[in-house]
Motif scaffolding. Structure first.
Motif, PDB file in Angstrom:
ATOM      1  N   GLU A 152       0.839  -1.204   0.000  1.00 62.92           N
ATOM      2  CA  GLU A 152       0.000   0.000   0.000  1.00 62.92           C
ATOM      3  C   GLU A 152       0.873   1.254   0.000  1.00 62.92           C
TER       4      GLU A 152
ATOM      5  N   ASN B 109       0.308  -9.941   4.262  1.00 61.21           N
ATOM      6  CA  ASN B 109       1.462  -9.493   5.044  1.00 61.21           C
ATOM      7  C   ASN B 109       2.722  -9.932   4.294  1.00 61.21           C
TER       8      ASN B 109
ATOM      9  N   GLY C  35       7.595  -6.095   5.753  1.00 61.69           N
ATOM     10  CA  GLY C  35       6.876  -5.152   6.600  1.00 61.69           C
ATOM     11  C   GLY C  35       5.652  -4.522   5.963  1.00 61.69           C
ATOM     12  N   GLU C  36       5.399  -4.802   4.697  1.00 66.00           N
ATOM     13  CA  GLU C  36       4.274  -4.160   4.021  1.00 66.00           C
ATOM     14  C   GLU C  36       2.972  -4.937   4.212  1.00 66.00           C
ATOM     15  N   VAL C  37       1.864  -4.285   3.885  1.00 65.35           N
ATOM     16  CA  VAL C  37       0.561  -4.940   3.782  1.00 65.35           C
ATOM     17  C   VAL C  37      -0.012  -4.609   2.406  1.00 65.35           C
TER      18      VAL C  37
ATOM     19  N   ARG D 188       6.980  -5.899  16.226  1.00 62.92           N
ATOM     20  CA  ARG D 188       6.991  -4.566  15.628  1.00 62.92           C
ATOM     21  C   ARG D 188       5.681  -4.398  14.855  1.00 62.92           C
TER      22      ARG D 188
ATOM     23  N   LEU E 277       3.670  -2.025  12.066  1.00 67.72           N
ATOM     24  CA  LEU E 277       3.716  -0.943  11.078  1.00 67.72           C
ATOM     25  C   LEU E 277       2.283  -0.650  10.657  1.00 67.72           C
TER      26      LEU E 277
ATOM     27  N   TRP F  48      -0.163   1.065   8.202  1.00 67.15           N
ATOM     28  CA  TRP F  48      -0.208   1.606   6.847  1.00 67.15           C
ATOM     29  C   TRP F  48      -1.541   2.292   6.573  1.00 67.15           C
TER      30      TRP F  48
ATOM     31  N   PRO G 298       4.751   4.118   6.624  1.00 61.65           N
ATOM     32  CA  PRO G 298       3.802   3.796   7.676  1.00 61.65           C
ATOM     33  C   PRO G 298       4.182   4.449   9.006  1.00 61.65           C
TER      34      PRO G 298
ATOM     35  N   GLU H 279       5.553   3.676  12.513  1.00 62.22           N
ATOM     36  CA  GLU H 279       6.343   2.554  13.025  1.00 62.22           C
ATOM     37  C   GLU H 279       6.239   2.502  14.540  1.00 62.22           C
TER      38      GLU H 279
ATOM     39  N   VAL I  30      -4.291  -0.318   7.986  1.00 61.96           N
ATOM     40  CA  VAL I  30      -4.076  -1.762   8.096  1.00 61.96           C
ATOM     41  C   VAL I  30      -2.669  -1.964   8.641  1.00 61.96           C
TER      42      VAL I  30
ATOM     43  N   ASN J   4       0.772  -4.245   9.810  1.00 66.80           N
ATOM     44  CA  ASN J   4       1.626  -5.408   9.604  1.00 66.80           C
ATOM     45  C   ASN J   4       2.366  -5.680  10.914  1.00 66.80           C
ATOM     46  N   PHE J   5       2.368  -6.934  11.353  1.00 72.02           N
ATOM     47  CA  PHE J   5       3.138  -7.312  12.537  1.00 72.02           C
ATOM     48  C   PHE J   5       4.307  -8.183  12.110  1.00 72.02           C
ATOM     49  N   SER J   6       5.425  -8.023  12.816  1.00 73.82           N
ATOM     50  CA  SER J   6       6.638  -8.733  12.414  1.00 73.82           C
ATOM     51  C   SER J   6       6.464 -10.247  12.509  1.00 73.82           C
TER      52      SER J   6
ATOM     53  N   PHE K  59      10.933   2.951   3.744  1.00 75.07           N
ATOM     54  CA  PHE K  59       9.549   3.403   3.727  1.00 75.07           C
ATOM     55  C   PHE K  59       9.517   4.879   3.347  1.00 75.07           C
TER      56      PHE K  59
END
Lengths: 246, 246, 246, 246
Positions: free
Chosen positions: A160, A175, A179-181, B130, B132, B134, B149, B151, B173, B175-177, C244
């Protein structure tokens, strides 16, 4: 739904001819691999043909489209070579009820951008991210029969902001290990046509051999079918008082 | 929007009293930290008060609610101790136009579940993922002024499937590590009230000190304001032919 | 929102020159009447200019669009005369953050159809129906300050099926005395731009002199404003891991 | 979809016993008339039973609900007599995958209000309005096989504002001869359950004998079916890193 459902898989079929690694992954062409995935899941309920860019009119004549219930679209390197008249023709058929399933880099195709009205740009990186595809609409027909999440070991990253209209339905969100979605499974209605965009899939990875990806594409094909209204493509309708369609 | 906007931050205020690490992160209470984040961003445009579980009627009397434009809700360990009558009262005010911002573990509060009609369950893990965050709706007022995003170094993980109704608008939305995704910023309209759910924030991490998280909460507060209709809470309306409201 | 908001009302300005009854209803042109309705409601908060079809580049040069926050569009008889390059230019600006308010027969304009991706056809009849415009989203900013319903004594009928994508928000639904209904107030986000379609208004009736219609158009103009992102029109973004936008 | 689909029509069955005109219109009870309309359209694809308020536990025991795929709900005069525990039980089953079709005055039932979270109030008048039901989503499965519009000669008027959450899908919008409009066909997803609200139908008019109304209800029943997830009603899920559901 009519049986069999008439499905046409359109493939650009260029990477397969010039990139060795793509040819190794998809020796019969990506379109053929996609075709087999649909056949594997829908069986006798569908007849699945293919067409490619280099055929006359890209294999997408008015006759062919009129005999198709759902069109699946994969393109990447040669979006610009698709003839504008063919794109207009496909759009007309979609608005009149042809189902459309757009895969991966097809987000940047002329037909998808024309139907969306936006740039359809996104964030990307081709460095073997792991993609996990999560279902966020568990009763949607397109999400049936796949694990939560779908795991794809190696993938191109699509992230995104994805510049599309707000989807009518958001079915999957991905995911990426970087780290992106990404809103990876989205539905849209345009006119009498139903459109499903599904992002997993790339020429550099064996994604169209993945069991769950094949299942989702087949689900999307079945979902995208609608009856084409008998009256054909709608036009501006002038109606007198009390003169309805009934 | 009236100036100043009358904001009330409701905090459960239990972890702060019994967990040393929470007291260390939030020495004045989480509600006070959230209050300051809103003041920091909205300045003179808002007056921000607080109320907590252990006050009479949890600090949420009819008089207090009638003088509040937007209510912010944080609860976790003691959802069950919130009196059902108070919950009904808050719901009535929301349906009549009180804005509501629900934070993090408030997803499991009685008031949020009552307004959603679903279980509001989710997937979770408290192991310093972590996160992020978005933005997927870049023109939404709630997404203004934050990086793409956001962080958050260490967080509890909240993942899909999140059992809520389809949001009216999906703004963020996450994102989790560990590999999960979450619809972390969602809006809903219920009656004349606007609701914003925002998931970042936990008692075990200093999330409410995070500049961008504070900005989003303040944006959400400003967005959630609506005029309460003069006619009060709507009731069943019988109307004769030609008898409209105009 | 910047003050003043820079608004541009674009009018086709043909009916006013060739139809006596239109000239009588709108002696200074429909675009001027619409302009005054916005000024009347937004006052010093907006500066409102006009442009018309017969100006060079239809008055829509890149410079003009770059200095406009919200564009209002009315066209009917001469949609085909609007230059395709100008349409592409307007679309680019909308996707980059220009607000767009499309009125009545503008549903059939090149720019609206291009942004929607559908035929934008509808049912119609020009026989002095009474139109009642009902609010179905009472907290929406565009619906503030108007009665329930708005009553328009004489109008052209626009009815369903209206071939648009599902709106992001449905604000108004109209009842026509001949028996039809119409989704008469709809919002859409496309890229960074916000679009509001509002159907009341026709050259043959004094609809743009109607107090409530003017209020809704002004509300729509204020709502359609968004910050244009500093980075300009988005493009395909390749990002390395951890790179990012922040 | 399993064959046969197990459908249960729940009727309050009070008007039929105390109002002569209702007994004349529905000599076997409204629930039986609704049942026959579903059987007429779905044939061998469904088995349709009925249950009524005065049965023990209103005929809605846990066992009965567990053996039901789709529940149809009609109530009006005795909403308050429905036991809260039964309402909680029905809600749990809906969230776990039971389909629910709510008809007409069922908008004010405990179960619908609980699932919506809003007041579910509306505007009404019982003076033999003509209702025209227009399709605004022509490819939706619920809208197949009915004319545009459905004409209902005499009806109770239900008008906006209807205080429900924004529907996931808006399928039908009605025009009433008195000037009102109503979102008369709406879908909602709540948990794993699908909900369809359809407003035509009243004890004082023979609406459930109307061919098109019967078709829509049967379409809604077929649409509302979903597989109940094997894992049962979802609960809060704690997951270790890498421990997914797959």
């Amino acid at each position: 739904m009519p049986e069999p459902l008439r499905v046409l898989v359109w493939g650009e079929n260029r990477h397969e001819q010039r990139d060795e690694n793509v040819a190794a992954l998809y020796p019969d062409g990506m379109h053929t691999t996609i075709q087999r995935g649909i056949e594997e899941n829908l069986g006798a309920a569908a007849t699945v043909r293919t067409a490619t860019l280099d055929e006359p009119e890209h294999g997408l004549t008015d006759e062919v489209l009129a005999e198709t219930d759902v069109l699946v679209w994969w393109g990447h390197a040669a979006h610009d070579e698709v003839d504008d008249q063919v794109v207009d023709r496909v759009q007309e058929h979609v608005l009149a009820g042809l189902g459309l399933v757009v895969l991966h880099s097809g987000h940047w195709s002329k037909i998808f951008r024309k139907l969306m009205g936006t740039t359809c740009t996104l964030r990307w990186r081709n460095e073997r991210d792991r993609e996990l595809v999560w279902t966020v609409d568990p009763t949607h027909p397109i999400a049936q029969g796949v694990p939560q999440p779908i795991e794809i070991e190696a993938q191109e990253m699509y992230g995104e902001f994805f510049d599309i209209p707000v989807p009518d339905e958001l079915v999957f969100v991905s995911n990426f290990s970087g780290g992106e979605v990404f809103r990876s499974g989205c539905t849209f209605r345009r006119g009498h046509g139903r459109i499903f965009y599904f992002s997993p899939g790339d020429q550099d990875y064996p994604v169209y051999h993945h069991r769950d990806v094949r299942k989702v594409i087949a689900n999307g094909v079945a979902w995208a079918y609608t009856d084409r209204p008998a009256r054909g493509i709608p036009v501006l309708n002038r109606h007198a008082v009390g003169e309805f369609d009934a």
